[in-house]
Write a protein that holds these residues in place. Structure first.
Motif, PDB file in Angstrom:
ATOM      1  N   ARG A  95      48.912  57.453  55.178  1.00  0.00           N
ATOM      2  CA  ARG A  95      49.433  57.750  56.517  1.00  0.00           C
ATOM      3  C   ARG A  95      49.857  59.203  56.658  1.00  0.00           C
ATOM      4  O   ARG A  95      49.634  59.839  57.682  1.00  0.00           O
ATOM      5  N   ARG A  96      50.464  59.770  55.626  1.00  0.00           N
ATOM      6  CA  ARG A  96      50.944  61.162  55.679  1.00  0.00           C
ATOM      7  C   ARG A  96      49.822  62.182  55.470  1.00  0.00           C
ATOM      8  O   ARG A  96      50.052  63.384  55.581  1.00  0.00           O
ATOM      9  N   ARG A  97      48.627  61.691  55.110  1.00  0.00           N
ATOM     10  CA  ARG A  97      47.446  62.538  54.883  1.00  0.00           C
ATOM     11  C   ARG A  97      47.627  63.509  53.716  1.00  0.00           C
ATOM     12  O   ARG A  97      47.122  64.629  53.738  1.00  0.00           O
ATOM     13  N   THR A  98      48.344  63.072  52.719  1.00  0.00           N
ATOM     14  CA  THR A  98      48.556  63.891  51.524  1.00  0.00           C
ATOM     15  C   THR A  98      47.821  63.340  50.300  1.00  0.00           C
ATOM     16  O   THR A  98      47.826  63.959  49.242  1.00  0.00           O
ATOM     17  N   LEU A  99      47.189  62.170  50.446  1.00  0.00           N
ATOM     18  CA  LEU A  99      46.544  61.516  49.306  1.00  0.00           C
ATOM     19  C   LEU A  99      45.218  60.904  49.739  1.00  0.00           C
ATOM     20  O   LEU A  99      45.152  60.193  50.743  1.00  0.00           O
ATOM     21  N   LEU A 100      44.166  61.216  48.985  1.00  0.00           N
ATOM     22  CA  LEU A 100      42.861  60.591  49.179  1.00  0.00           C
ATOM     23  C   LEU A 100      42.501  59.815  47.925  1.00  0.00           C
ATOM     24  O   LEU A 100      42.775  60.260  46.807  1.00  0.00           O
ATOM     25  N   LYS A 101      41.876  58.659  48.113  1.00  0.00           N
ATOM     26  CA  LYS A 101      41.304  57.900  47.009  1.00  0.00           C
ATOM     27  C   LYS A 101      39.833  57.681  47.307  1.00  0.00           C
ATOM     28  O   LYS A 101      39.450  57.409  48.445  1.00  0.00           O
ATOM     29  N   VAL A 102      39.008  57.824  46.270  1.00  0.00           N
ATOM     30  CA  VAL A 102      37.572  57.612  46.380  1.00  0.00           C
ATOM     31  C   VAL A 102      37.197  56.501  45.405  1.00  0.00           C
ATOM     32  O   VAL A 102      37.444  56.600  44.205  1.00  0.00           O
ATOM     33  N   LEU A 103      36.610  55.445  45.950  1.00  0.00           N
ATOM     34  CA  LEU A 103      36.192  54.290  45.162  1.00  0.00           C
ATOM     35  C   LEU A 103      34.671  54.248  45.115  1.00  0.00           C
ATOM     36  O   LEU A 103      34.012  54.469  46.135  1.00  0.00           O
ATOM     37  N   TYR A 104      34.109  53.968  43.937  1.00  0.00           N
ATOM     38  CA  TYR A 104      32.660  53.778  43.832  1.00  0.00           C
ATOM     39  C   TYR A 104      32.326  52.959  42.599  1.00  0.00           C
ATOM     40  O   TYR A 104      33.104  52.883  41.647  1.00  0.00           O
ATOM     41  N   TRP A 105      31.172  52.315  42.649  1.00  0.00           N
ATOM     42  CA  TRP A 105      30.657  51.519  41.531  1.00  0.00           C
ATOM     43  C   TRP A 105      29.734  52.403  40.704  1.00  0.00           C
ATOM     44  O   TRP A 105      28.826  53.042  41.227  1.00  0.00           O
ATOM     45  N   ASP A 106      29.957  52.451  39.400  1.00  0.00           N
ATOM     46  CA  ASP A 106      29.129  53.251  38.499  1.00  0.00           C
ATOM     47  C   ASP A 106      28.541  52.356  37.418  1.00  0.00           C
ATOM     48  O   ASP A 106      29.214  52.049  36.430  1.00  0.00           O
ATOM     49  N   ARG A 107      27.336  51.891  37.611  1.00  0.00           N
ATOM     50  CA  ARG A 107      26.555  51.069  36.679  1.00  0.00           C
ATOM     51  C   ARG A 107      27.213  49.767  36.245  1.00  0.00           C
ATOM     52  O   ARG A 107      26.681  48.713  36.439  1.00  0.00           O
ATOM     53  N   ASN A 108      28.381  49.838  35.607  1.00  0.00           N
ATOM     54  CA  ASN A 108      28.978  48.628  35.044  1.00  0.00           C
ATOM     55  C   ASN A 108      30.478  48.511  35.318  1.00  0.00           C
ATOM     56  O   ASN A 108      31.180  47.774  34.635  1.00  0.00           O
ATOM     57  N   GLY A 109      30.963  49.247  36.298  1.00  0.00           N
ATOM     58  CA  GLY A 109      32.387  49.136  36.632  1.00  0.00           C
ATOM     59  C   GLY A 109      32.760  50.057  37.778  1.00  0.00           C
ATOM     60  O   GLY A 109      32.025  50.995  38.116  1.00  0.00           O
TER      61      GLY A 109
END
Length: 122
Positions: free
Chosen positions: A54-68
């Motif tokens: 909400r404060r726009r101070t933190l980004l998280k990036v999620l992705y699948w890489d082959r086995n996790g």
């Protein structure tokens, strides 16, 4: 000066922003369920799913890489990310735009040249 972002992804990798704000207490399981449920996308696709607090101070990036799943985050100590405003739940951007976003540039005002598509050389 601003240095160009160093983000190189495979050409087929797509980048999706989960617009609005996300509770950053969520970790891999909850974020992957959010991708599948609320965003109606495939968390196992290998594409990048980006979330912002909400404060726009933190980004998280999620992705699948082959086995996790992989979860990457960036926390700003002083500034705020120029997170896009939209009534939509999800927005697709190019990998280069993600690099600009991570550098603090407003991606709504940064536009590349249009892609050209030709059917013949003559």
């Amino acid at each position: 000066g601003i240095e160009p972002p160093m983000m190189v992804l495979p050409a087929q990798t797509r980048v999706f922003l989960a617009l609005g704000s996300t509770d950053m207490r969520k970790a891999i399981n909850a974020l992957s369920m959010l991708v599948e449920g609320a965003l109606d996308l495939d968390p196992f696709s290998g594409h990048l799913f980006v979330f912002c607090n909400r404060r726009r101070t933190l980004l998280k990036v999620l992705y699948w890489d082959r086995n996790g799943f992989c979860l990457w985050q960036k926390r700003l100590e002083k500034h705020r990310f120029p997170w896009p405003e939209s009534p939509e739940e999800v927005m697709e951007i190019r990998a280069g735009q993600l690099g600009f976003l991570l550098e603090g540039l407003d991606i709504s005002s940064v536009h590349p040249y249009e892609s050209l598509h030709y059917s013949t050389l003559l």
